[in-house]
Enzyme design. Sequence first.
Site, PDB file in Angstrom:
ATOM      1  N   ARG A  26      99.669  65.669  41.294  1.00 42.68           N
ATOM      2  CA  ARG A  26      99.566  66.928  40.549  1.00 42.68           C
ATOM      3  C   ARG A  26     100.728  67.087  39.574  1.00 42.68           C
ATOM      4  NH1 ARG A  26      96.890  67.328  45.251  1.00 42.68           N
ATOM      5  NH2 ARG A  26      95.147  68.793  45.439  1.00 42.68           N
ATOM      6  N   GLY A  94      91.204  58.892  45.601  1.00 45.16           N
ATOM      7  CA  GLY A  94      90.230  59.969  45.442  1.00 45.16           C
ATOM      8  C   GLY A  94      90.822  61.150  44.686  1.00 45.16           C
ATOM      9  N   ASP A 313      94.416  64.646  57.149  1.00 46.90           N
ATOM     10  CA  ASP A 313      94.929  63.281  56.990  1.00 46.90           C
ATOM     11  C   ASP A 313      95.679  62.789  58.231  1.00 46.90           C
ATOM     12  OD1 ASP A 313      93.832  63.108  54.497  1.00 46.90           O
ATOM     13  OD2 ASP A 313      95.659  63.683  53.439  1.00 46.90           O
ATOM     14  N   LYS A 340      86.377  59.552  54.025  1.00 47.69           N
ATOM     15  CA  LYS A 340      87.708  59.239  53.486  1.00 47.69           C
ATOM     16  C   LYS A 340      87.747  57.780  53.029  1.00 47.69           C
ATOM     17  CE  LYS A 340      89.342  63.320  54.022  1.00 47.69           C
ATOM     18  NZ  LYS A 340      89.659  64.120  52.838  1.00 47.69           N
ATOM     19  N   ARG A 344      86.799  57.301  59.044  1.00 54.08           N
ATOM     20  CA  ARG A 344      87.990  57.311  59.916  1.00 54.08           C
ATOM     21  C   ARG A 344      87.670  57.648  61.375  1.00 54.08           C
ATOM     22  NH1 ARG A 344      92.442  59.854  55.712  1.00 54.08           N
ATOM     23  NH2 ARG A 344      92.825  57.886  54.634  1.00 54.08           N
TER      24      ARG A 344
HETATM   25  C1  S3P Z   1      94.034  65.709  49.017  1.00 52.86           C
HETATM   26  C2  S3P Z   1      93.097  66.427  49.697  1.00 52.86           C
HETATM   27  C3  S3P Z   1      92.429  65.951  50.917  1.00 52.86           C
HETATM   28  C4  S3P Z   1      93.170  64.790  51.539  1.00 52.86           C
HETATM   29  C5  S3P Z   1      93.588  63.759  50.534  1.00 52.86           C
HETATM   30  C6  S3P Z   1      94.488  64.376  49.470  1.00 52.86           C
HETATM   31  C7  S3P Z   1      94.624  66.284  47.798  1.00 52.86           C
HETATM   32  O1  S3P Z   1      91.115  65.539  50.576  1.00 52.86           O
HETATM   33  O2  S3P Z   1      92.373  64.185  52.538  1.00 52.86           O
HETATM   34  O3  S3P Z   1      94.291  62.710  51.165  1.00 52.86           O
HETATM   35  O4  S3P Z   1      95.664  65.792  47.343  1.00 52.86           O
HETATM   36  O5  S3P Z   1      94.062  67.256  47.274  1.00 52.86           O
HETATM   37  P1  S3P Z   1      89.907  66.605  50.498  1.00 52.86           P
HETATM   38  O6  S3P Z   1      90.302  67.617  49.522  1.00 52.86           O
HETATM   39  O7  S3P Z   1      88.732  65.846  49.983  1.00 52.86           O
HETATM   40  O8  S3P Z   1      89.732  67.081  51.893  1.00 52.86           O
END
Ligand code: S3P
Length: 426
Positions: A26, A94, A313, A340, A344
């Site tokens: 971010r 992701g 996580d 994920k 997991r």
């Molecule tokens: C994250 C949000 C989570 C987390 C990922 C990082 C983020 O995923 O599992 O490792 O940085 O916004 P989700 O928002 O899909 O739950």
Amino acid sequence: MEQTISGSTRFAGTAKLPADKSIAHRAALFASIADGPSTLHNFPASADPQSTLSCLQQLGVPIETSSTNTVLIKGGGRDGFCQPDAPLDCGNSGTTMRLLSGMLAGQPFDSELIGDSSLSTRPMGRIADPLRIMGAHISLTDGHAPIKIQCCGGLKGIDYRLPVPSAQVKSCVLLAGLWASGRTTVLEDIPSRDHTERMLGLPVSRSMQGCSINSDASHLIPSGTFTLPGDFSAAAFILVATLIAGTGPVHLPNVGLNPSRTGLLAVLKQMGANIQITEHKTSELEPIGDLTVERTPLHGVVIRGRQIPNIIDEIPVIAVAGAFAKGTTILRDATELRYKECDRIHATVTNLRKLGAEIEEFKDGFAITGMVPLRGTTVSSYDDHRIAMAMGVAGLGAYGTTTIQNAHATSVSFPEFWDTIAKLQR
Ligand code: S3P
């Protein structure tokens, strides 16, 4: 790469953690659209945040990295991106793919986001759906990446209730709202991590019904100097390792302690853990502090419902803690874990069973009976950083030697993990 881990007798000292991955993505993304330069200290060398930096460079954002993990980003404002001349490769990340899609949906050019084989199987309909309601032209392949975004001639703000608690989906929609006409509101029934709204200073209102967050095209994107805190999700592995193996104490300085991330502390406390927390007085947006942990006998707990997004996580390593706790640890309502970097639930259950644990798999979680001795064997990381590290922790508590296949997966978030473990064992 294979990594072997032997049961620990000593596990003590001070561990340096990598900077928080969620905050790093971010900080870089937001700095790139601010009107002015930003300096990010302690930026992680791990693969996921580096994927974000390379995508931003492809979008024409000037970025300089010094040898001391300081990254200078010259934000060009909301209109500063250039059309990339090749697909943007998000690697395994992701967060890069979902947040960047939100930022690209309203751009006056076409773009395409791709990822590695794991990222290309993760659900992207969850971001394409709201972005299409905003007017974006997005195409997926069977609900997955590659994500093709075509210039749509303008987005409109929407009110969107999240169907699943997900900070990535929430952030994607709020970021698209920065290029939309009118106001965008995201409603979440169960709170997910709140870094986006904190770091951008977006207006948030909380009620009994949940939380609503707004963004719009006039919102000022802050630039400046920011020191990234240590990653609480990386701390989680060291905390559990200390609780179940070796001696302690282990000190973890400068860890991010954002309350929307630290649900594991409450879970471990409920299991009987002894963890000291010293919060720093800080003017930064993200709270930080030092953690000290000692080996403590644990007992089983039931974890479910609203607790899940805050520990999402940390669940693989919670299962490992459960294997060393008296009684049964039951975890439910975590179907999201199947989407994920790997499935997991399946990976955790299969590996712990191979090590000798008594663990039952549910569609949305597991039940593990603790204190059944684990015996070292060969397990797989499933090419997932958090599975690799959770199995490393299990190996510290097991008799004999545990071999983790594809252990290099840790490079995504904690490249120094195996060295850190080795140092604490010495
Ligand atoms: C994250 C949000 C989570 C987390 C990922 C990082 C983020 O995923 O599992 O490792 O940085 O916004 P989700 O928002 O899909 O739950």
